[in-house]
Design a protein around this motif. Structure first.
Motif, short mmCIF file in Angstrom:
data_model
loop_
_atom_site.label_atom_id
_atom_site.label_comp_id
_atom_site.label_asym_id
_atom_site.label_seq_id
_atom_site.Cartn_x
_atom_site.Cartn_y
_atom_site.Cartn_z
N GLU A 84 -9.97 -2.91 -14.30
CA GLU A 84 -10.16 -1.59 -14.88
C GLU A 84 -9.62 -0.47 -13.92
OE1 GLU A 84 -14.37 -0.85 -15.03
OE2 GLU A 84 -14.22 1.13 -15.70
N ALA A 85 -9.51 -0.82 -12.53
CA ALA A 85 -8.59 0.22 -11.76
C ALA A 85 -7.15 0.29 -12.00
CB ALA A 85 -8.70 -0.39 -10.18
N ALA A 86 -6.58 -1.05 -12.52
CA ALA A 86 -5.30 -1.03 -12.79
C ALA A 86 -5.08 -0.18 -14.16
CB ALA A 86 -4.68 -2.42 -13.12
N ALA A 87 -6.17 -0.34 -15.11
CA ALA A 87 -6.18 0.62 -16.61
C ALA A 87 -5.88 1.93 -16.18
CB ALA A 87 -7.14 -0.06 -17.40
N LYS A 88 -6.96 2.46 -15.35
CA LYS A 88 -6.95 3.88 -15.00
C LYS A 88 -5.80 4.23 -14.49
CE LYS A 88 -12.05 4.16 -14.10
NZ LYS A 88 -13.04 3.72 -13.08
N VAL A 89 -5.02 3.68 -13.45
CA VAL A 89 -3.85 4.16 -13.05
C VAL A 89 -2.71 4.12 -13.91
CG1 VAL A 89 -1.86 3.56 -11.46
CG2 VAL A 89 -4.52 3.30 -10.56
N ALA A 90 -2.70 3.05 -14.95
CA ALA A 90 -1.56 2.86 -16.01
C ALA A 90 -1.71 3.99 -16.95
CB ALA A 90 -1.74 1.63 -16.43
N LEU A 91 -2.75 4.12 -17.36
CA LEU A 91 -3.02 5.14 -18.55
C LEU A 91 -3.01 6.54 -18.09
CD1 LEU A 91 -5.57 3.18 -20.56
CD2 LEU A 91 -3.55 3.66 -21.45
N LYS A 92 -3.40 6.80 -16.68
CA LYS A 92 -3.44 8.12 -16.54
C LYS A 92 -1.95 8.65 -15.87
CE LYS A 92 -5.37 11.52 -13.32
NZ LYS A 92 -4.17 12.13 -13.24
N SER A 93 -1.04 7.50 -15.46
CA SER A 93 0.20 7.84 -14.99
C SER A 93 1.03 8.19 -16.18
CB SER A 93 0.90 6.61 -14.23
OG SER A 93 0.77 5.52 -14.64
N ILE A 94 0.66 7.40 -17.31
CA ILE A 94 1.53 7.69 -18.63
C ILE A 94 0.87 8.98 -19.35
CG2 ILE A 94 1.50 6.81 -20.97
CD1 ILE A 94 2.15 4.15 -19.78
N LEU A 95 -0.07 9.30 -19.33
CA LEU A 95 -0.70 10.64 -19.91
C LEU A 95 -0.23 11.66 -19.27
CD1 LEU A 95 -4.40 9.66 -20.78
CD2 LEU A 95 -2.76 9.84 -22.45
N GLU B 213 0.79 -1.33 -0.07
CA GLU B 213 0.03 0.15 0.11
C GLU B 213 0.84 1.48 -0.21
OE1 GLU B 213 -3.19 -0.06 -0.48
OE2 GLU B 213 -3.97 -2.08 0.39
N PRO B 214 0.27 2.25 -0.72
CA PRO B 214 -0.94 2.53 -1.44
C PRO B 214 -0.59 1.89 -2.91
CG PRO B 214 -0.04 4.60 -1.16
CD PRO B 214 1.21 3.63 -0.56
N SER B 215 -1.37 0.94 -3.16
CA SER B 215 -1.28 0.32 -4.35
C SER B 215 -1.13 1.32 -5.55
CB SER B 215 -2.49 -0.88 -4.69
OG SER B 215 -2.56 -1.72 -3.46
N ASP B 216 -2.20 2.14 -5.56
CA ASP B 216 -2.43 2.92 -6.77
C ASP B 216 -1.09 3.62 -7.06
OD1 ASP B 216 -2.99 4.25 -4.40
OD2 ASP B 216 -4.53 5.56 -5.43
N LYS B 217 -0.48 4.24 -5.86
CA LYS B 217 0.57 5.07 -6.01
C LYS B 217 1.79 4.15 -6.52
CE LYS B 217 4.10 7.59 -3.69
NZ LYS B 217 5.03 6.81 -3.91
N LEU B 218 2.00 2.95 -5.61
CA LEU B 218 3.21 2.21 -6.18
C LEU B 218 2.99 1.55 -7.72
CD1 LEU B 218 3.31 0.08 -2.78
CD2 LEU B 218 4.92 1.66 -3.91
N TYR C 236 -8.97 -1.61 -21.31
CA TYR C 236 -7.99 -0.72 -21.83
C TYR C 236 -8.39 0.30 -22.64
CZ TYR C 236 -4.04 -2.35 -18.55
OH TYR C 236 -3.51 -2.45 -17.47
N ASN C 237 -9.12 -0.36 -23.70
CA ASN C 237 -9.50 0.79 -24.70
C ASN C 237 -10.62 1.63 -24.33
OD1 ASN C 237 -8.09 -0.05 -27.02
ND2 ASN C 237 -9.50 -1.72 -27.71
N SER C 238 -11.56 1.28 -23.57
CA SER C 238 -12.57 2.28 -23.14
C SER C 238 -11.90 3.12 -22.15
CB SER C 238 -13.88 1.49 -22.51
OG SER C 238 -13.55 0.88 -21.16
N VAL C 239 -10.85 2.87 -21.17
CA VAL C 239 -10.28 3.83 -20.37
C VAL C 239 -9.63 4.68 -21.11
CG1 VAL C 239 -8.56 4.02 -18.44
CG2 VAL C 239 -10.24 2.33 -18.38
N LEU C 240 -8.78 4.40 -22.08
CA LEU C 240 -8.16 5.12 -22.96
C LEU C 240 -8.86 6.10 -23.50
CD1 LEU C 240 -5.25 6.22 -23.76
CD2 LEU C 240 -5.51 4.39 -25.86
#
Ligand code: AR6
Length: 177
Positions: A132-143, A92-97, A168-172
């Motif tokens: 879905e939660a991982a896709a949001k973190v991954a794509l947002k951190s890259i953007l 923890e925190p998983s999203d930050k890591l 992933y497509n829908s989150v992007l």
């Protein structure tokens, strides 16, 4: 789906991370010891051959959120960037890591002046992160990092399962429209 932002293309495809020719680097969803393991790490190490483990274990252990780089050995890529994702519900925190993994991988890619890098969905297999939660973190951190990138022009997400590609497509799409 593919989006082009600040002249950098971000695409999501279905496929095998160990078979991504024409990408300078692939990212490994590693274990702390940078050993072979299963899933993404198994596929990458199997294709790369024993030289990859020999080289990578010298940099082990790594911590959740950390990234290190090695050569690609017998992979069709010059480099492998190894990231240790968080174990969901434990590190923890998983999203930050998880965001740290993507940021640190991009920073290494820039340091090595790579033009293209392919990511798997780090932590969404054995480590149990909901996709879905991982896709949001991954794509947002890259953007969020795009304005800091100068050599990278192509970032690819390689999803193993059809359902994961759709997510992933829908989150992007949502994050870029
Ligand atoms: N190409 C692309 N994606 C893949 C592939 C592949 N060849 N194989 C699986 N996936 P995981 P983690 C997807 O478990 O959760 C390892 O044993 C898979 O469907 O590889 O970060 C290591 O040694 C899932 O969506 O990584 C570590 O101990 C995603 O890739 C631990 O598992 C990530 O699954 C790391 O766990």
């Amino acid at each position: 789906m593919k989006a082009v932002i600040h002249n950098i293309s971000i695409e999501c495809i279905q496929g095998d991370i160990a078979n991504q020719p024409n990408m300078d680097a692939v990212v490994n969803a590693a274990n702390a010891q940078l050993r072979m393991g299963g899933g993404v790490a198994g596929a990458i190490h199997r294709t790369a051959g024993p030289g990859l483990e020999e080289e990578s274990r010298r940099q082990a252990p790594i911590k959740p959120g950390q990234a290190v780089i090695t050569g690609g050995h017998r992979l069709p890529n010059s480099y492998v960037i190894h990231c240790l994702g968080p174990v969901y519900g434990q590190d923890e925190p998983s999203d930050k890591l998880l965001a740290d993994c993507y940021r640190n991988a991009l920073r290494l890619a820039e340091e090595y002046q790579l033009k293209s890098v392919a990511f798997p969905a780090i932590s969404t297999g054995v480590f149990g992160y909901p996709v879905e939660a991982a896709a949001k973190v991954a794509l947002k951190s890259i953007l969020d990092e795009l304005t800091n990138l100068s050599s990278l022009g192509h970032i690819r997400f390689v999803l193993f399962r059809t359902e994961d590609l759709q997510i992933y497509n829908s989150v992007l799409k949502k994050l870029t429209e």
